[in-house]
Write a protein that holds these residues in place. Structure first.
Motif, mmCIF file in Angstrom:
data_model
loop_
_atom_site.group_PDB
_atom_site.id
_atom_site.type_symbol
_atom_site.label_atom_id
_atom_site.label_comp_id
_atom_site.label_asym_id
_atom_site.label_seq_id
_atom_site.Cartn_x
_atom_site.Cartn_y
_atom_site.Cartn_z
ATOM 1 N N PRO A 1 0.830 -1.212 0.000
ATOM 2 C CA PRO A 1 0.000 0.000 0.000
ATOM 3 C C PRO A 1 0.861 1.256 0.000
ATOM 4 C CG PRO A 1 0.111 -0.924 2.203
ATOM 5 C CD PRO A 1 0.841 -1.884 1.310
ATOM 6 N N TYR B 1 -4.055 8.174 4.900
ATOM 7 C CA TYR B 1 -4.745 6.938 4.597
ATOM 8 C C TYR B 1 -3.837 6.016 3.781
ATOM 9 C CZ TYR B 1 -8.791 9.903 5.682
ATOM 10 O OH TYR B 1 -9.682 10.765 6.284
ATOM 11 N N GLU B 2 -4.151 4.740 3.811
ATOM 12 C CA GLU B 2 -3.427 3.776 2.978
ATOM 13 C C GLU B 2 -4.330 3.325 1.833
ATOM 14 O OE1 GLU B 2 -1.834 0.502 5.160
ATOM 15 O OE2 GLU B 2 -0.012 1.596 5.692
ATOM 16 N N LYS C 1 0.869 5.506 1.169
ATOM 17 C CA LYS C 1 0.237 6.456 2.088
ATOM 18 C C LYS C 1 -0.226 7.681 1.308
ATOM 19 C CE LYS C 1 2.632 5.034 6.299
ATOM 20 N NZ LYS C 1 1.438 4.361 6.820
#
Length: 347
Positions: free
Chosen positions: A114, A172-173, A116
């Motif tokens: 993932p 958020y990821e 950021k």
């Protein structure tokens, strides 16, 4: 009986076949199990496979970037394992000294990492588009196309003026290849997560909708960078609204002019005919003038209860404000600040 000559021939054939079998076995073992990524390096490579990527591009990129030593063996193993026609887009972490088998299995499984996504200090939709897509495959233009699409944003129960309220600044990821639509869906879920029953009840107690809280929070945020002072400023605006007084918020005039370099609001600015001119029109403007952060949203929901109706920046330029209950005291504070502005040659 088999003649001696034939026996020797079969023996040679057997030995030759064995050597060939061993050689082939060793060769295929090397193809699958010998290190092939950054053999002479300890660096980590982040591989981006776009949504429209093809195997040849991926292989060429890995070879050109000196990630893999042998492109042919990588292609062979990819073909055997059915990866060449089964690419999965995303961001992948390629470790040094990975074998072809390890690399292909990771890529084929779609085990991407993932990224950021952080956005804050946002004024406009264009600002948001640049920051929210900075680490994603989505482009700013693709994001803007959706956020400016009045039909599309209506599915989230927002309008063009209020859609910015849906994006709660934070970190958020995401998967790197998240689609523009999936990005909006995720942000709506985060919005719903933020608005807990407790926060909804606090907004209701203030007589405000969730969107109105965001709008007021954006004004409060623009008024002060001091988070500990924001609940007091929020209380001032709520007091004004309670008595039907115009908000008279300078930041809304800055927004109405579109000139974010303005450092001083003059009387001429107060004549601008805009729904964001809170000197001319009472009540809240149509939507937020920036993207309020969690601190600002909570400042409104937990606004201080007091009798202040006015506030003015302190003349020491500390970023804090002097508060007043009546207009006379406010004008005293304002004159001190205006003198400081003149002395500093801020016109």
């Amino acid at each position: 009986m088999i003649s001696e000559k034939k026996r020797k021939f079969f023996l040679i054939l057997l030995i030759g076949g064995s050597v060939l079998a061993i050689s082939l076995t060793f060769y295929f073992y090397q193809l699958f199990f010998s290190p092939n990524t950054m053999v002479d390096s300890d660096r980590v490579y982040m591989l981006k496979i776009p949504s429209n990527g093809v195997f040849k591009q991926v292989s060429k990129q890995l070879y050109d970037e000196r990630v893999i030593n042998d492109a042919i063996s990588f292609a062979f193993v990819s073909k055997i394992l059915g990866y060449q026609d089964n690419l999965k887009p995303g961001l992948y972490k390629v470790e040094p000294k990975m074998t072809n088998l390890q690399l292909v299995k990771m890529l084929k499984s779609g085990a991407q990492v993932p990224v950021k996504v952080t956005f804050n200090n946002i004024r406009t939709k264009e600002d948001l588009a640049e920051k929210i897509t900075a680490n994603l495959e989505v482009t700013p233009d693709q994001f803007l196309h959706l956020i400016q699409d009045s039909v599309y944003i209506r599915k989230f129960d927002f309008e063009e003026e209020t859609i910015m309220s849906m994006f709660v600044p934070n970190t958020y990821e995401f998967w790197w290849n998240t689609s523009p639509e999936a990005l909006f869906d995720r942000m709506y879920k985060e919005y719903q997560t933020f608005w807990t029953e407790e926060r909804k009840q606090k907004a209701q107690a203030l007589g405000l909708s969730q969107k109105q809280v965001s709008t007021l929070a954006s004004i409060v945020q623009a008024e002060s960078q001091k988070s500990d002072e924001r609940p007091k400023i929020a209380g001032v605006y709520l007091n004004r609204m309670d008595i039907g007084m115009a908000l008279q918020a300078d930041p809304t005039l800055v927004y109405a002019t579109g000139d974010f370099t303005l450092k001083r609001i003059l009387n001429i600015h107060k004549e601008i005919d805009s729904p964001y001119n809170t000197y001319k029109y009472t009540g809240l403007p149509p939507g937020p003038i920036n993207l309020p952060d969690v601190n600002s949203l909570n400042a409104v929901l937990n606004a201080e209860k007091h009798n202040y109706l006015y506030f003015c920046a302190k003349e020491d330029f500390s970023g804090y404000h002097a508060f007043a209950v009546n207009y006379s005291d406010h004008m005293d504070n304002a004159r001190r600040y205006q003198r400081a502005l003149n002395a500093a040659k801020i016109f």
